[in-house]
Design a protein around this motif. Sequence first.
Motif, mmCIF file in Angstrom:
data_model
loop_
_atom_site.group_PDB
_atom_site.id
_atom_site.type_symbol
_atom_site.label_atom_id
_atom_site.label_comp_id
_atom_site.label_asym_id
_atom_site.label_seq_id
_atom_site.Cartn_x
_atom_site.Cartn_y
_atom_site.Cartn_z
ATOM 1 N N GLY A 187 -4.729 10.931 8.522
ATOM 2 C CA GLY A 187 -5.151 12.294 8.828
ATOM 3 C C GLY A 187 -6.351 12.705 7.994
ATOM 4 O O GLY A 187 -6.961 11.880 7.315
ATOM 5 N N HIS A 188 -6.675 14.008 8.080
ATOM 6 C CA HIS A 188 -7.886 14.477 7.410
ATOM 7 C C HIS A 188 -7.634 15.531 6.351
ATOM 8 O O HIS A 188 -8.490 15.825 5.535
ATOM 9 C CB HIS A 188 -8.875 15.037 8.439
ATOM 10 C CG HIS A 188 -9.259 14.011 9.464
ATOM 11 N ND1 HIS A 188 -10.143 13.006 9.173
ATOM 12 C CD2 HIS A 188 -8.832 13.808 10.717
ATOM 13 C CE1 HIS A 188 -10.267 12.215 10.236
ATOM 14 N NE2 HIS A 188 -9.472 12.682 11.200
ATOM 15 N N THR A 211 -1.628 18.952 3.217
ATOM 16 C CA THR A 211 -2.251 20.281 3.383
ATOM 17 C C THR A 211 -1.203 21.289 3.845
ATOM 18 O O THR A 211 -1.133 22.410 3.332
ATOM 19 C CB THR A 211 -3.408 20.208 4.414
ATOM 20 O OG1 THR A 211 -4.388 19.305 3.918
ATOM 21 C CG2 THR A 211 -4.047 21.568 4.623
ATOM 22 N N HIS A 212 -0.370 20.861 4.803
ATOM 23 C CA HIS A 212 0.690 21.731 5.309
ATOM 24 C C HIS A 212 1.629 22.153 4.170
ATOM 25 O O HIS A 212 1.934 23.337 4.004
ATOM 26 C CB HIS A 212 1.488 21.017 6.406
ATOM 27 C CG HIS A 212 2.741 21.736 6.803
ATOM 28 N ND1 HIS A 212 2.762 22.707 7.773
ATOM 29 C CD2 HIS A 212 4.008 21.639 6.321
ATOM 30 C CE1 HIS A 212 4.002 23.180 7.872
ATOM 31 N NE2 HIS A 212 4.775 22.557 7.013
ATOM 32 N N LYS A 271 0.839 -1.195 0.000
ATOM 33 C CA LYS A 271 0.000 0.000 0.000
ATOM 34 C C LYS A 271 0.875 1.246 0.000
ATOM 35 O O LYS A 271 2.039 1.212 0.433
ATOM 36 C CB LYS A 271 -0.946 -0.005 1.197
ATOM 37 C CG LYS A 271 -0.244 0.171 2.524
ATOM 38 C CD LYS A 271 -1.207 -0.068 3.673
ATOM 39 C CE LYS A 271 -0.468 -0.070 5.003
ATOM 40 N NZ LYS A 271 -1.259 -0.670 6.073
ATOM 41 N N ILE A 272 0.278 2.320 -0.492
ATOM 42 C CA ILE A 272 0.936 3.605 -0.402
ATOM 43 C C ILE A 272 0.157 4.394 0.642
ATOM 44 O O ILE A 272 -1.080 4.385 0.645
ATOM 45 C CB ILE A 272 1.005 4.289 -1.778
ATOM 46 C CG1 ILE A 272 1.911 5.502 -1.737
ATOM 47 C CG2 ILE A 272 -0.345 4.664 -2.348
ATOM 48 C CD1 ILE A 272 2.551 5.808 -3.068
ATOM 49 N N THR A 273 0.879 4.973 1.603
ATOM 50 C CA THR A 273 0.191 5.807 2.579
ATOM 51 C C THR A 273 0.339 7.258 2.160
ATOM 52 O O THR A 273 1.404 7.681 1.708
ATOM 53 C CB THR A 273 0.760 5.612 4.000
ATOM 54 O OG1 THR A 273 2.155 5.884 3.977
ATOM 55 C CG2 THR A 273 0.522 4.201 4.509
ATOM 56 N N ILE A 274 -0.759 8.002 2.261
ATOM 57 C CA ILE A 274 -0.740 9.430 1.920
ATOM 58 C C ILE A 274 -1.191 10.189 3.162
ATOM 59 O O ILE A 274 -2.333 10.038 3.596
ATOM 60 C CB ILE A 274 -1.674 9.753 0.737
ATOM 61 C CG1 ILE A 274 -1.345 8.851 -0.470
ATOM 62 C CG2 ILE A 274 -1.574 11.237 0.358
ATOM 63 C CD1 ILE A 274 -2.201 9.117 -1.714
ATOM 64 N N ASN A 275 -0.281 10.956 3.736
ATOM 65 C CA ASN A 275 -0.634 11.718 4.930
ATOM 66 C C ASN A 275 -1.271 13.048 4.520
ATOM 67 O O ASN A 275 -0.596 13.984 4.100
ATOM 68 C CB ASN A 275 0.605 11.946 5.797
ATOM 69 C CG ASN A 275 0.231 12.524 7.140
ATOM 70 O OD1 ASN A 275 -0.509 13.512 7.204
ATOM 71 N ND2 ASN A 275 0.721 11.940 8.208
ATOM 72 N N GLN A 298 4.479 7.234 1.403
ATOM 73 C CA GLN A 298 5.390 6.129 1.727
ATOM 74 C C GLN A 298 4.811 4.822 1.209
ATOM 75 O O GLN A 298 3.588 4.674 1.079
ATOM 76 C CB GLN A 298 5.599 6.030 3.247
ATOM 77 C CG GLN A 298 6.393 7.219 3.787
ATOM 78 C CD GLN A 298 6.721 7.092 5.263
ATOM 79 O OE1 GLN A 298 5.906 6.617 6.045
ATOM 80 N NE2 GLN A 298 7.908 7.519 5.634
ATOM 81 N N LEU A 299 5.714 3.888 0.925
ATOM 82 C CA LEU A 299 5.281 2.555 0.494
ATOM 83 C C LEU A 299 5.394 1.587 1.666
ATOM 84 O O LEU A 299 6.383 1.628 2.407
ATOM 85 C CB LEU A 299 6.190 2.069 -0.651
ATOM 86 C CG LEU A 299 6.087 0.580 -1.015
ATOM 87 C CD1 LEU A 299 4.734 0.259 -1.656
ATOM 88 C CD2 LEU A 299 7.223 0.182 -1.953
#
Length: 360
Positions: free
Chosen positions: A357-358, A16-17, A7-11, A246-247
Amino acid sequence: MNHMNPKITINLDKLTHNAAQMVKLCQSAGVKVSAVTKGFCAKPQAAAAILNGGVTSLADSRIENLRKFQPLAAEKILLRIPMVSQAEQVVWFSDISMNSQWETIQALNEAAKHKGVNHGVILMTDLGDLREGIFSETEFYELAKKASRLSNVEVKGIGTNLTCFGAIIPDEKNLGQLVTMADETANILGKPLEYISGGNSSSIYLLQEGKLPKGINHLRIGEGILLGTESAYGAKIPDMHYDVFQLVAEVVEVERKPSMPIGTIGKDAFGNIPIFEDKGMRTRAIAAVGKQDFATHNIKPLAKGVEIVGASSDHLLLDITESDIKYKVGDELTFSLGYGAMLALNTSNYVSTQYLGHGK
Ligand SMILES: *Cc1c(COP(=O)(O)O)cnc(C)c1O
């Protein structure tokens, strides 16, 4: 749903920051940012997180990607020179496209007329990188003049793209030339240009050094927002997150094996003749992800003592001998990504996406 590996995680909060930081940096120089979304295959949740950072314009090289943004209240710019065969979709799903060819602009005009809308165009000039754009200055002005006479196409600006094919770095000379051409184009059209679009993340260093030529009022930024790096020299932009993407891949085998293959060496799965160094017996792990997912781009394990020794289509081979962690089957490994790997992984059908996160 639990997220399947790999999976790829997207924070989203970090995204947004980064978007907000980029808007701030650009605003100080009077520059509008279009966030470039191809690096994450235009996933709408991620695009929404970028908009929450104060970006108002999204750009992508593929119309199929911009189509996903229909519900989002943002300007949509098509980056790649459109295909004549897609003229209809281009005027449906983008507000503005970047162009260099008269036949294509005519086709866009016809499609826009048919739909009863106006379509904006940014005309591309090639300032030496030798990817897209009109090379001859005279021909550029002729195209601008012809395009300005069309009923449903509006010439909104001038743009250039650098550091892509020829690896040419934007500087005061080539971007100064863009501003000069913008002035001349405005004279010819008898109106100021809304967009003087001075490139991509390789132009960020000029902003930081206060050297972006006055007059440039638009940048198209992917990498700077997504990875927090500028792409002229590969430097980190201060106060950004560098780990939005990240992977995560799962260990499917752990075995003690010699570092030298046994038998006669022929060609590997990709037709290359491999070379090996004899390090004796090593502890090796296989993670279930491969070149079908990240192509030949770089990924880097976060854990200390974990080293990539190779990859085939579906197997990532790791030397874990030096690691303090005793990896076992079912464990997850996390990797940091460069732009190419991020783009490929986000496009792979075999890689799931987990949002953290959101993004508010
Ligand atoms: C991909 C692309 C960009 C964004 O490039 P980054 O280096 O990721 O900022 C900008 N402009 C065009 C025309 C592109 O194709």
